[in-house]
Design an enzyme around this catalytic site. Structure first.
Site, PDB file in Angstrom:
ATOM      1  CG  HIS A 157       1.566 -21.271   2.487  1.00 38.75           C
ATOM      2  ND1 HIS A 157       0.472 -22.017   2.855  1.00 38.75           N
ATOM      3  CD2 HIS A 157       1.976 -20.617   3.600  1.00 38.75           C
ATOM      4  CE1 HIS A 157       0.244 -21.825   4.147  1.00 38.75           C
ATOM      5  NE2 HIS A 157       1.153 -20.971   4.625  1.00 38.75           N
ATOM      6  NE  ARG A 196       6.942   4.209   0.492  1.00 37.58           N
ATOM      7  CZ  ARG A 196       6.722   5.068   1.494  1.00 37.58           C
ATOM      8  NH1 ARG A 196       7.711   5.419   2.292  1.00 37.58           N
ATOM      9  NH2 ARG A 196       5.536   5.577   1.692  1.00 37.58           N
ATOM     10  CD  GLU A 206      10.013   2.095  10.494  1.00 39.31           C
ATOM     11  OE1 GLU A 206       9.709   3.069   9.780  1.00 39.31           O
ATOM     12  OE2 GLU A 206      10.100   0.937  10.051  1.00 39.31           O
ATOM     13  CG  LEU A 239       8.293   2.537   4.772  1.00 39.92           C
ATOM     14  CD1 LEU A 239       8.077   1.362   3.822  1.00 39.92           C
ATOM     15  CD2 LEU A 239       6.997   3.269   5.011  1.00 39.92           C
ATOM     16  NE  ARG A 258      -4.631 -19.937   3.969  1.00 39.41           N
ATOM     17  CZ  ARG A 258      -3.716 -20.682   4.585  1.00 39.41           C
ATOM     18  NH1 ARG A 258      -3.662 -21.986   4.376  1.00 39.41           N
ATOM     19  NH2 ARG A 258      -2.857 -20.120   5.419  1.00 39.41           N
ATOM     20  CE1 TYR A 292       1.094  -0.208   4.403  1.00 35.91           C
ATOM     21  CE2 TYR A 292       0.018   1.929   4.336  1.00 35.91           C
ATOM     22  CZ  TYR A 292       0.845   1.027   4.971  1.00 35.91           C
ATOM     23  OH  TYR A 292       1.426   1.358   6.163  1.00 35.91           O
ATOM     24  CE  LYS A 319       3.152   3.394   3.240  1.00 35.28           C
ATOM     25  NZ  LYS A 319       3.253   3.439   4.683  1.00 35.28           N
TER      26      LYS A 319
END
Ligand code: PDD
Length: 283
Positions: free
Chosen positions: A104, A50, A181, A205, A102, A31, A149
């Site tokens: 992996h 980014r 951070e 980040l 599903r 995101y 991110k």
């Protein structure tokens, strides 16, 4: 509010993703959050670069055509939601898409990435910028690819909630004895007029605001030392502050109830705030 999901602009309550979406079952997505001031996307290229790094890091195959549309979709959302005047933020999320069953491993046949964008009004935290905030230290329990991110934010949300439960604004995360951070911002210290912050690496980040602050410091002849701040050095600092797209430049007065410097916003952070705010305003 209208949002964008996979080619359509819809009311946010009507936007639905599949239970097979890889972000829903694996957190398999990235995101970005971009600040918008009077319709101007702040440091758009840096955020889009980014986004590209995140897509490459997770090996999510977004077509160039779709990638090139992302910022314009954000601009359209700002417009159709009436956010062209004043402040707003645009949220962008891209996931590997929806697959069943599903597994992996990545889906056998390629799936279309899920592309979601939203725009919301934003009110800067003016009072916190002027008065400063308090924080606690928490252990940085995240993985070792924090430079991406991703939407895997559980350690971040738990740390932020721990801070709220302690009655303070945020957390200073510590890994291997040094400050990395905060759960949603970068951290700078000031000692004898020199700025200190964790170097860009896989353990933080590398914030777009962080990069802007480093550039401002260079313009202002403020020395920047990319040596991590040791936990033992914390209470000897003159100043400490957070930086981020929605945090802006936020002074930290106290950590674990102990004052940093005089326990109020200091001259270096105030100088950087003034220049950063002028840049945000278009100066
Ligand atoms: N967070 N570090 C972390 C862990 C972050 O989540 C963020 C931003 C930053 C600051 O990066 P930037 O200056 O590029 O915003 C640093 C966003 C705003 C969020 O999660 O909402």
């Amino acid at each position: 509010m209208q949002v964008y999901l996979n080619g359509s602009y819809v009311e946010h309550t009507e936007a639905k993703v599949s239970v097979g979406d890889r972000a829903f079952v694996f957190g398999d997505g990235i995101y970005e959050v971009i600040r918008v001031v009077n319709g101007r996307f702040i440091m758009e290229d840096e955020h889009m670069d980014r986004l590209d790094e995140g897509l490459a890091g997770l090996k999510i195959d977004l077509s160039k055509e779709q990638r090139d549309q992302v910022a314009d979709i954000g601009r359209k959302l700002v417009s159709i939601n009436g956010l062209e005047n004043g402040q707003a933020k645009v949220y962008i999320q891209v996931t590997r898409g929806s697959a069943w069953p599903r597994t992996h491993t990545f889906p056998d046949s390629p799936v279309e990435p899920t592309v979601y964008l939203a725009a919301e009004p934003f009110t800067p935290h003016k009072k916190l910028h002027e008065e400063g905030v308090d924080a606690i230290t928490v252990s940085d329990v995240r993985w070792s690819r924090c430079n991406l991110k991703t939407v895997n934010l559980l350690p971040n949300t738990l740390a932020k909630q721990q801070a709220r439960d302690a009655g303070v604004n945020s957390a200073v995360m510590i890994r291997d004895g040094v400050i990395t951070e905060s759960p949603n911002a970068n951290i700078f210290g000031v000692k004898d007029g020199v700025l200190r912050t964790y170097p860009a690496s896989n353990y933080i980040l590398s914030g777009i605001t962080r990069q802007a602050v480093i550039a401002i410091a260079k313009e202002e002849n403020i020395e920047v030392n990319l040596q991590p701040i040791g936990e033992h050095e914390l209470y000897e600092l003159d100043e400490l502050f957070f930086t981020g797209t929605t945090t802006d430049i936020q002074p930290i007065n106290r950590v674990n109830n102990r004052a940093i410097g005089p326990g109020k916003p200091g001259p270096v952070v105030q100088r950087i705030q003034t220049i950063y705010n002028a840049k945000l305003a278009g100066g």
